[in-house]
Design a protein around this motif. Structure first.
Motif, PDB file in Angstrom:
ATOM      1  N   ILE A 140      11.609   8.924  34.123  1.00 26.07           N
ATOM      2  CA  ILE A 140      10.918   9.260  33.979  1.00 26.07           C
ATOM      3  C   ILE A 140      10.512   9.913  32.461  1.00 26.07           C
ATOM      4  CG2 ILE A 140      11.114  11.972  34.847  1.00 26.07           C
ATOM      5  CD1 ILE A 140      12.947  11.185  36.653  1.00 26.07           C
ATOM      6  N   PRO A 141       9.727   9.915  32.175  1.00 29.50           N
ATOM      7  CA  PRO A 141       9.231  10.558  30.194  1.00 29.50           C
ATOM      8  C   PRO A 141       9.608  11.764  30.091  1.00 29.50           C
ATOM      9  CG  PRO A 141       7.752   9.470  31.688  1.00 29.50           C
ATOM     10  CD  PRO A 141       8.168   9.833  32.351  1.00 29.50           C
ATOM     11  N   GLU A 142      10.020  11.961  28.728  1.00 28.36           N
ATOM     12  CA  GLU A 142      11.235  13.589  28.780  1.00 28.36           C
ATOM     13  C   GLU A 142       9.731  14.673  28.798  1.00 28.36           C
ATOM     14  OE1 GLU A 142      10.182  12.962  23.857  1.00 28.36           O
ATOM     15  OE2 GLU A 142      12.238  13.063  24.632  1.00 28.36           O
ATOM     16  N   TRP A 143       8.157  14.322  28.510  1.00 24.26           N
ATOM     17  CA  TRP A 143       7.503  15.753  29.219  1.00 24.26           C
ATOM     18  C   TRP A 143       7.324  15.850  30.278  1.00 24.26           C
ATOM     19  CZ3 TRP A 143       3.421  13.195  31.957  1.00 24.26           C
ATOM     20  CH2 TRP A 143       3.089  12.509  31.633  1.00 24.26           C
ATOM     21  N   ALA A 144       8.043  14.987  31.425  1.00 25.89           N
ATOM     22  CA  ALA A 144       7.309  15.165  32.384  1.00 25.89           C
ATOM     23  C   ALA A 144       7.802  15.809  33.470  1.00 25.89           C
ATOM     24  CB  ALA A 144       7.222  13.567  33.979  1.00 25.89           C
ATOM     25  N   ARG A 145       7.558  16.707  34.514  1.00 32.29           N
ATOM     26  CA  ARG A 145       8.122  18.102  34.987  1.00 32.29           C
ATOM     27  C   ARG A 145       7.387  17.743  36.710  1.00 32.29           C
ATOM     28  NH1 ARG A 145       9.846  18.127  30.990  1.00 32.29           N
ATOM     29  NH2 ARG A 145      10.307  19.952  29.521  1.00 32.29           N
ATOM     30  N   GLN A 146       6.718  17.048  36.973  1.00 33.17           N
ATOM     31  CA  GLN A 146       6.339  16.048  38.292  1.00 33.17           C
ATOM     32  C   GLN A 146       6.068  15.068  38.694  1.00 33.17           C
ATOM     33  OE1 GLN A 146       3.523  18.820  38.984  1.00 33.17           O
ATOM     34  NE2 GLN A 146       4.141  20.617  40.703  1.00 33.17           N
ATOM     35  N   VAL A 147       6.727  14.146  39.520  1.00 32.78           N
ATOM     36  CA  VAL A 147       5.786  12.867  39.824  1.00 32.78           C
ATOM     37  C   VAL A 147       4.814  12.761  40.796  1.00 32.78           C
ATOM     38  CG1 VAL A 147       8.048  12.507  40.922  1.00 32.78           C
ATOM     39  CG2 VAL A 147       6.880  10.566  40.360  1.00 32.78           C
ATOM     40  N   GLU A 148       3.868  12.470  41.355  1.00 30.44           N
ATOM     41  CA  GLU A 148       3.296  12.100  42.289  1.00 30.44           C
ATOM     42  C   GLU A 148       3.818  11.223  42.384  1.00 30.44           C
ATOM     43  OE1 GLU A 148      -1.957  12.026  44.161  1.00 30.44           O
ATOM     44  OE2 GLU A 148      -1.135  11.827  41.522  1.00 30.44           O
ATOM     45  N   LEU A 149       3.868  10.514  44.263  1.00 29.43           N
ATOM     46  CA  LEU A 149       4.512   9.152  44.756  1.00 29.43           C
ATOM     47  C   LEU A 149       3.496   9.144  46.035  1.00 29.43           C
ATOM     48  CD1 LEU A 149       8.004  10.176  44.353  1.00 29.43           C
ATOM     49  CD2 LEU A 149       6.729   8.276  43.602  1.00 29.43           C
ATOM     50  N   ARG A 150       2.905   7.938  46.881  1.00 28.23           N
ATOM     51  CA  ARG A 150       2.798   7.467  47.620  1.00 28.23           C
ATOM     52  C   ARG A 150       3.536   6.103  47.791  1.00 28.23           C
ATOM     53  NH1 ARG A 150      -2.829   5.552  48.712  1.00 28.23           N
ATOM     54  NH2 ARG A 150      -3.183   5.557  51.738  1.00 28.23           N
ATOM     55  N   VAL A 151       4.167   6.299  49.629  1.00 31.51           N
ATOM     56  CA  VAL A 151       5.223   5.381  49.449  1.00 31.51           C
ATOM     57  C   VAL A 151       4.498   4.684  51.123  1.00 31.51           C
ATOM     58  CG1 VAL A 151       7.498   5.533  50.324  1.00 31.51           C
ATOM     59  CG2 VAL A 151       6.830   6.174  48.456  1.00 31.51           C
ATOM     60  N   ILE A 152       4.906   3.945  51.165  1.00 28.20           N
ATOM     61  CA  ILE A 152       4.309   2.448  52.050  1.00 28.20           C
ATOM     62  C   ILE A 152       5.264   1.702  52.897  1.00 28.20           C
ATOM     63  CG2 ILE A 152       2.600   0.821  53.384  1.00 28.20           C
ATOM     64  CD1 ILE A 152       0.448   2.180  50.981  1.00 28.20           C
ATOM     65  N   GLY A 182       4.432   3.309  57.502  1.00 23.65           N
ATOM     66  CA  GLY A 182       3.876   4.200  57.303  1.00 23.65           C
ATOM     67  C   GLY A 182       3.469   4.537  56.094  1.00 23.65           C
ATOM     68  N   ASP A 183       2.956   5.104  55.837  1.00 23.85           N
ATOM     69  CA  ASP A 183       2.189   6.113  54.663  1.00 23.85           C
ATOM     70  C   ASP A 183       2.096   7.310  54.372  1.00 23.85           C
ATOM     71  OD1 ASP A 183       0.707   6.743  52.659  1.00 23.85           O
ATOM     72  OD2 ASP A 183      -0.986   5.487  53.544  1.00 23.85           O
ATOM     73  N   CYS A 184       3.079   7.860  53.334  1.00 23.73           N
ATOM     74  CA  CYS A 184       3.609   9.146  52.840  1.00 23.73           C
ATOM     75  C   CYS A 184       2.798   9.802  51.855  1.00 23.73           C
ATOM     76  CB  CYS A 184       4.644  10.012  53.379  1.00 23.73           C
ATOM     77  SG  CYS A 184       6.702   8.562  53.032  1.00 23.73           S
ATOM     78  N   TRP A 185       2.725  10.787  51.365  1.00 21.34           N
ATOM     79  CA  TRP A 185       2.164  11.177  50.052  1.00 21.34           C
ATOM     80  C   TRP A 185       2.524  12.330  49.279  1.00 21.34           C
ATOM     81  CZ3 TRP A 185      -4.113  11.992  48.571  1.00 21.34           C
ATOM     82  CH2 TRP A 185      -3.282  12.252  46.824  1.00 21.34           C
ATOM     83  N   GLY A 186       3.189  12.490  47.981  1.00 20.49           N
ATOM     84  CA  GLY A 186       2.855  14.220  47.610  1.00 20.49           C
ATOM     85  C   GLY A 186       3.799  13.807  46.336  1.00 20.49           C
ATOM     86  N   THR A 207       4.529  16.086  50.969  1.00 17.67           N
ATOM     87  CA  THR A 207       3.640  16.684  51.407  1.00 17.67           C
ATOM     88  C   THR A 207       2.644  16.942  50.837  1.00 17.67           C
ATOM     89  OG1 THR A 207       4.429  16.963  48.734  1.00 17.67           O
ATOM     90  CG2 THR A 207       5.840  17.705  49.397  1.00 17.67           C
ATOM     91  N   LEU A 208       1.629  15.898  51.020  1.00 15.60           N
ATOM     92  CA  LEU A 208       0.169  15.968  51.178  1.00 15.60           C
ATOM     93  C   LEU A 208      -0.223  15.390  52.687  1.00 15.60           C
ATOM     94  CD1 LEU A 208      -0.670  14.752  47.249  1.00 15.60           C
ATOM     95  CD2 LEU A 208      -0.431  17.609  48.713  1.00 15.60           C
ATOM     96  N   TRP A 209       0.679  14.260  52.916  1.00 21.04           N
ATOM     97  CA  TRP A 209       0.319  13.414  54.108  1.00 21.04           C
ATOM     98  C   TRP A 209       1.611  12.791  54.747  1.00 21.04           C
ATOM     99  CZ3 TRP A 209      -4.645  10.744  52.127  1.00 21.04           C
ATOM    100  CH2 TRP A 209      -4.129   9.570  51.466  1.00 21.04           C
TER     101      TRP A 209
END
Length: 425
Positions: free
Chosen positions: A236-248, A276-280, A347-349
């Motif tokens: 994880i980059p030191e500036w990052a505070r969140q990560v967006e993930l889509r997992v299949i 399955g397909d989820c995203w958050g 968290t998104l679907w």
């Protein structure tokens, strides 16, 4: 600072009450800490940041002039006692952001040529501005004393953070000071002026806060998405505070055939289900843990379920997508398509994968095609061999008929899963 005092405390002084020196000293200390804590919220508790301090090279000799400016750096609130010896406030070694400044240009000589020279800022807190103060004379209340002992002794009346500068091949030794490298310059041997030298700024010259806000926003909307097609650990980059993930999840395999005709048995296999397909979007703290564990599920072979895909941070799964189920014969002449993989944590679907087509019901034969993944690619039912899936998360096709009765014709393989990620500020 007083016991149990906080940065938002303010002394209360009453009309007619005799004020103490500590009342005013606390005002200054509270203000310093309050500003320091606010600065921590804006730029972080360990950030060193410089503003101004422009470096001008001499065109007549080996000297540089550093212009007015300021440096913010973590330091003790008060490293020494402040105020009179018999009163005042004790030292407070709490660390907060402290401002140091230089209010006039300063010139320094470059000591060597033929080497790389660094210009350092030497930041220190000092008591200065000496003055002879009038003191109350308890023995003669109608008279004042010149200094505490009536001998005209001057006392410092200001505690301030100041910057001086030094240049050399290594950092200067200065007890109690914060040493900050500002510029590096390569000085050729034998030169007489610095007019051709271009100084290189150090990393303490950060953008101003409005620029940082703009950069952060641009980074969030422009950071490209990246693919994980194999299990791995992401840093994880030191500036990052969140990560967006889509997992299949991985696609399930199609069912195999082992009969020549539908009348005699397992003739037409069903298709494999999709993963399955989820995203958050999830919070991360690289200062605490900079590793993100990614597992990518494999596609299922003929008659096998696809593997699950999931992402784990700090020992806790963020989100999971199960692999698609394999097609199978529930009875000799009943071929069922594989079920779609389930999901959790998005968290998104959270979308369950599609189911594969059935292949056979008695002597009635259906095309046992594999379920499409998010981008299609389900394997088709195939004569003597089910087609493999061709896109992430898709199911393999079922096989129908065989060359020889009892000989298996393999169903198609499901396609592997996928993790898509993007780090956000």
């Amino acid at each position: 600072m007083d016991k149990d005092a906080s940065v938002m405390d303010r002394p209360i002084i009453y009309a007619g009450a005799v004020p103490f020196d500590t009342d005013l000293l606390r005002l200054g200390r509270y203000a310093k800490e309050g500003l320091g804590r606010f600065a921590e919220m804006l730029v972080g508790s360990q950030t060193i940041m410089a503003s101004g301090l422009i470096c001008q090279m001499s065109d007549s000799d080996l000297s540089v002039t550093i212009g007015r400016g300021a440096i913010m750096a973590p330091d003790a609130l008060d490293a020494t006692h402040i105020g009179g010896i018999s009163a005042g406030l004790d030292a407070d070694f709490s660390i907060t952001q402290v401002l140091f400044y230089s209010d006039a240009p300063q010139t320094l000589t470059i000591p060597l040529t033929g080497v790389d020279i660094t210009v350092y800022a030497v930041c220190r807190v000092q008591d200065d501005t000496l003055d002879v103060l009038p003191f109350y004379n308890a023995g003669k209340p109608d008279q004042t004393m010149a200094g505490p002992d009536n001998r005209g002794k001057a006392l410092p009346i200001r505690r301030t953070g100041r910057i001086s500068f030094a240049a050399g091949v290594s950092a200067p030794s200065a007890a109690g000071a914060i040493i900050v490298p500002l510029y590096v310059m390569s000085i050729p041997a034998g030169i007489g002026t610095l007019s051709s030298i271009v100084p290189r700024q150090s990393g303490v010259f950060l953008p101003a806060l409005p620029e940082l806000a703009t950069m952060s926003f641009a980074q969030q909307i422009s950071q490209p998405q990246a693919l994980c097609v194999a299990s791995q650990i992401l840093t994880i980059p030191e500036w990052a505070r969140q990560v967006e993930l889509r997992v299949i999840g991985g696609g399930g395999g199609g069912a195999s055939s082992n009969a020549l005709t539908p009348e005699v048995g397992s003739f037409s296999g069903g298709g494999g289900g999709a993963g399955g397909d989820c995203w958050g979007i999830y919070s991360v703290d690289p200062a605490r843990n900079a590793s993100l564990s990614v597992t990518v599920g494999q596609g299922g072979a003929a008659g096998q379920r696809g593997g699950p895909s999931f992402v784990t941070y700090d020992g806790t799964p963020f989100l999971t997508s199960d692999g698609g189920g394999s097609a199978y014969f529930a009875a000799a002449q009943m071929a069922l398509g594989g079920d779609g993989g389930g999901t959790g944590g998005g968290t998104l679907w959270n979308q369950t994968g599609g189911g594969g087509s059935d292949g056979q019901n008695g002597t009635v034969v259906f095309a046992g095609n594999g379920a499409n993944g998010p981008w299609g690619g389900g394997g088709k039912a195939g004569y003597l061999l089910g087609a493999n899936a061709t896109r992430y998360g898709a199911g393999g096709g079922g096989a129908y008929s065989t060359r020889v009765a009892g000989q298996a014709a393999a169903g198609g393989r499901g396609y592997q899963g996928l993790v898509i990620y993007r780090f956000l500020h």
